[in-house]
Design an enzyme around this catalytic site. Structure first.
Site, PDB file in Angstrom:
ATOM      1  N   ALA A 157       0.809  -1.068  -0.091  1.00 38.35           N
ATOM      2  CA  ALA A 157       0.070   0.111  -0.137  1.00 38.35           C
ATOM      3  C   ALA A 157       0.791   1.173  -0.082  1.00 38.35           C
ATOM      4  O   ALA A 157       1.734   1.572   0.536  1.00 38.35           O
ATOM      5  CB  ALA A 157      -0.657   0.193   1.776  1.00 38.35           C
ATOM      6  N   LYS A 158       0.826   2.357  -0.566  1.00 45.51           N
ATOM      7  CA  LYS A 158       0.896   3.194  -0.964  1.00 45.51           C
ATOM      8  C   LYS A 158       0.378   4.327   0.075  1.00 45.51           C
ATOM      9  O   LYS A 158      -0.483   5.212  -0.609  1.00 45.51           O
ATOM     10  CB  LYS A 158       1.396   3.994  -2.612  1.00 45.51           C
ATOM     11  N   ALA A 159       1.078   4.310   1.276  1.00 48.53           N
ATOM     12  CA  ALA A 159      -0.089   5.194   2.787  1.00 48.53           C
ATOM     13  C   ALA A 159       0.917   6.294   3.045  1.00 48.53           C
ATOM     14  O   ALA A 159       2.089   5.688   3.510  1.00 48.53           O
ATOM     15  CB  ALA A 159      -0.562   4.315   3.581  1.00 48.53           C
ATOM     16  N   TYR A 163       6.057   6.524   5.110  1.00 47.86           N
ATOM     17  CA  TYR A 163       6.313   7.802   4.474  1.00 47.86           C
ATOM     18  C   TYR A 163       7.216   8.674   6.279  1.00 47.86           C
ATOM     19  O   TYR A 163       8.603   9.163   5.503  1.00 47.86           O
ATOM     20  CB  TYR A 163       6.123   8.687   3.430  1.00 47.86           C
TER      21      TYR A 163
END
Ligand code: PLP
Length: 324
Positions: A157-159, A163
């Site tokens: 998942a690019k959540a 980051y």
């Protein structure tokens, strides 16, 4: 500093850039409850063209599913909105950032009444790892920070919350005089950069990490694997022990922001001859030629903005509204 554009799309309305605000207590702000994409739109002889848009949208919807977020908008609606936004902002080339997030409502971990809000922003963005990075390569280190273990933060998942780890990796690297770092997984094997996948070349064979629960499955990574196979280069996916980085003939990063960036040293150890190697160069050139419309788009990776229904009409509406 971000280079501002004029307009941002927010849940069906196009609003001025400066008005795209959230409440302080939105779950996205409090807990990083937001999934997003990073996509490049390139200037081509046929006008702006978005690189692998469908694959990015699919990953966005996958990220939503993993985090139990149900977006209000379909892929078709987001596609039309993005095309209209690029045209309205009068951008030939830009970075596109669709975001689906949890807004204001709840304060605890169960986001029952917090609305799911969707934004699309785009703005001009040049070379990510600095001037000359694509040509000369970059100096990186191995991070002391690890990537999260599988089944902690879902790496596919690019959540936004993930980051924070990426920022630790990047900030430490820069504080120590490098432009970027390669992080290891908790098992000590190579994982990825703060926002890039890693490839190496040894004896003409291209190798990258497997999708092991610690990397994002990069769309540039998949594209480079395809291009390498087109060119008859053998590709392996699997474990990369740290020391294999130092003994590689070539190492490079791939990512939407970094594109294909050669790595010329790691922990001050020169990689190969200390400049971009031949396999990196050939793959980088092929990639850049396709995305800039200089070579045939054999895999159908470019979506030309003008070919998306609604792109041009959407822009005309705003121009007449601002003229009034
Ligand atoms: C953590 C991470 N890994 C890898 C990548 C590369 O993925 P892509 O090539 O899809 O941009 C990115 C960028 O999106 C990233 O944020």
């Amino acid at each position: 500093m971000i280079r501002e554009a004029n307009w941002i799309w927010r849940d069906g309305a196009v609003i001025p850039w400066r008005d795209a605000n959230l409440h302080l207590l939105s779950l996205a702000v409090q807990f990083g409850s937001s999934v997003f994409e990073g996509v490049r739109c390139y200037a081509t002889p046929r006008g702006p063209a978005i690189f692998r848009w469908q694959e990015h949208l699919r990953r966005l919807f996958d990220s939503c599913r993993i985090y139990r977020m149900v977006p209000e908008w379909t892929a078709e609606q987001l596609t039309a909105a993005t095309a209209a936004l690029i045209t309205r902002n009068e951008l030939d080339a830009c970075y596109i950032r669709p975001m689906v997030l949890r807004g204001y409502g709840d304060a605890g971990m169960m986001p029952g009444v917090s609305p799911i809000e969707t934004f699309i922003a785009c703005w001009p963005w040049g070379t990510y790892l600095g001037d000359g990075a694509l040509e000369q390569g970059v100096d990186v280190c191995v991070s002391t920070w690890q990537r999260p273990a599988p089944n902690t933060f879902p790496a596919l998942a690019k959540a936004a919350g993930h980051y924070n780890n990426a920022q630790l990796i990047k900030m430490e690297a820069m504080a120590n005089g490098y432009v970027e770092a390669i992080a290891l997984a908790p098992n000590g094997l190579v994982s990825e950069g703060s926002g890039q996948n890693v490839f190496l070349v040894r004896d003409g064979i291209l190798r990258t990490t497997a999708v092991d629960g610690t990397i994002l499955s990069g769309i540039t990574r998949a594209s480079i694997i395809t291009l390498a196979r087109d060119l008859g280069i053998e590709v392996e996916r699997g474990a990369i022990p740290r020391e294999m980085l130092y003994t590689a003939d070539e190492v490079f990063f791939t990512g939407t922001a970094a594109e294909v960036t050669p790595i010329r040293s790691i922990d001050r150890i020169e990689i190969g001859a200390g400049s971009a190697g031949p396999v990196t160069r050939v793959l980088q050139k092929r990639f850049l030629d396709i995305v800039h419309g200089r070579a045939a788009d054999d895999h159908g990776w470019l979506t030309h903005v003008e070919s998306i229904p609604g792109a041009v009409e959407g822009a005309a509406e705003v121009r007449s509204a601002t003229a009034r």
